[in-house]
Write an enzyme that holds these catalytic residues in place. Structure first.
Site, PDB file in Angstrom:
ATOM      1  N   CYS A 141      24.792  14.225  73.309  1.00  0.00           N
ATOM      2  CA  CYS A 141      24.945  13.968  71.888  1.00  0.00           C
ATOM      3  C   CYS A 141      23.572  13.879  71.277  1.00  0.00           C
ATOM      4  O   CYS A 141      22.996  12.815  71.131  1.00  0.00           O
ATOM      5  CB  CYS A 141      25.710  12.678  71.620  1.00  0.00           C
ATOM      6  SG  CYS A 141      25.815  12.335  69.860  1.00  0.00           S
ATOM      7  N   GLU A 199      27.538  19.882  68.256  1.00  0.00           N
ATOM      8  CA  GLU A 199      27.412  20.439  69.612  1.00  0.00           C
ATOM      9  C   GLU A 199      27.158  21.929  69.460  1.00  0.00           C
ATOM     10  O   GLU A 199      27.632  22.553  68.512  1.00  0.00           O
ATOM     11  CB  GLU A 199      28.705  20.238  70.423  1.00  0.00           C
ATOM     12  CG  GLU A 199      29.150  18.800  70.579  1.00  0.00           C
ATOM     13  CD  GLU A 199      28.284  18.007  71.535  1.00  0.00           C
ATOM     14  OE1 GLU A 199      27.307  18.575  72.072  1.00  0.00           O
ATOM     15  OE2 GLU A 199      28.578  16.818  71.734  1.00  0.00           O
TER      16      GLU A 199
END
Length: 238
Positions: free
Chosen positions: A18, A121
């Site tokens: 992340c 992402e």
DNA sequence: CCAGACGTTGTT
DNA sequence: GTCTGG
DNA sequence: CCAGACGTTGTT
DNA sequence: GTCTGG
């Protein structure tokens, strides 16, 4: 394998998961959602929060009751590190928080919430990188489970840092990555922040957020560059 | 005993 | 390829 | 996480 | 600070 000397936190193998998120919210909504009282600092809209930057977190004030905002550098430097490295860990795996010296004490004693409105992402498409934006269905505030610590240099200068806990990806995120941030439900905020919550209760909170409650957008490449920190980061891919 | 590590994800 | 900066 | 630099001596 | 490796 390269050196794992904490004075030289290189990552020879790759990057953390992340690694980029969004936090764009009205001050009032943040106060309501996180139960903050009193005056809040202005919250800049952040479409592209990157590692090493100073981020807004929610934690308990010294009185142990009220919640407040703090500004911490993203990348956890434990207090015992001899030197702050250049690339401290930005994520901590939920499954091993108790084993890893870097995270254990922070997990037990220094937890925070990292407010966000989504995370990014990247999908590898040939040699291009296509960012996807993940958020709660319909938008809205999320809270990542976070840890923090304060490192003090030999001259006494203090450096407050944080990281985001990760869990296995849910069905929505899994096609892109096998990990995602631990997203806490509002009803779990108090337990996560309470320093007396038993460890096993904390661990029960660290699970993939249900895919049904989230949505994904394919966005254009603006977010790839940290210099872009505006709404263009959400523009749909061409 | 002292010295040295202490991390993640992703790629191969 | 590898490291730094954001 | 991605983007961008990656070097020296000497001159401004 | 704490743990592992030697």
């Amino acid at each position: 394998m390269a050196s794992l000397d904490p004075t030289n936190w290189q990552n020879p193998l790759g990057q953390a998961m992340c690694g980029r998120y969004q936090f764009v919210a009205d001050q009032k909504d943040v106060a309501d959602h996180f139960g903050l009282v009193g005056d809040l600092p202005a919250l800049q809209p952040r479409y592209n929060v990157a590692p090493t930057q100073v981020v807004v977190v929610v934690g308990l004030k010294p009185d142990g009751q009220q919640r407040g905002l703090a500004l911490l550098r993203w990348g956890l430097i434990p207090r015992w590190a001899k030197e702050p490295g250049k690339h401290p860990p930005i994520n901590a795996r939920a499954e091993t928080l108790l084993e890893k010296p870097t995270f254990r004490d922070s997990f037990k004693q220094r937890r925070c919430l990292v407010p966000a409105t989504g995370f990014y992402e990247w999908e590898k498409v040939g040699r291009r990188k296509a960012p996807h934006h993940f958020r709660l269905a319909g938008g809205g505030l999320m809270a990542f489970a976070g840890l923090w610590d304060v490192w003090a240099g030999p001259d006494g200068a203090k450096l407050a840092t944080c990281c985001v806990v990760t869990v296995p990806a849910n069905r929505l995120v899994e096609p892109l990555h096998d990990r995602m941030p631990a997203v806490l439900a509002r009803e779990d905020f108090a337990a996560w922040l309470d320093p007396t919550t038993p460890v096993c209760d904390l661990q029960a909170l660290l699970r993939p957020y249900p895919a049904e409650g989230m949505e994904a957008l394919v966005v254009g490449p603006a977010v790839n560059n940290v210099r872009n920190d505006g709404p263009e980061c959400l523009a749909p891919a061409a």
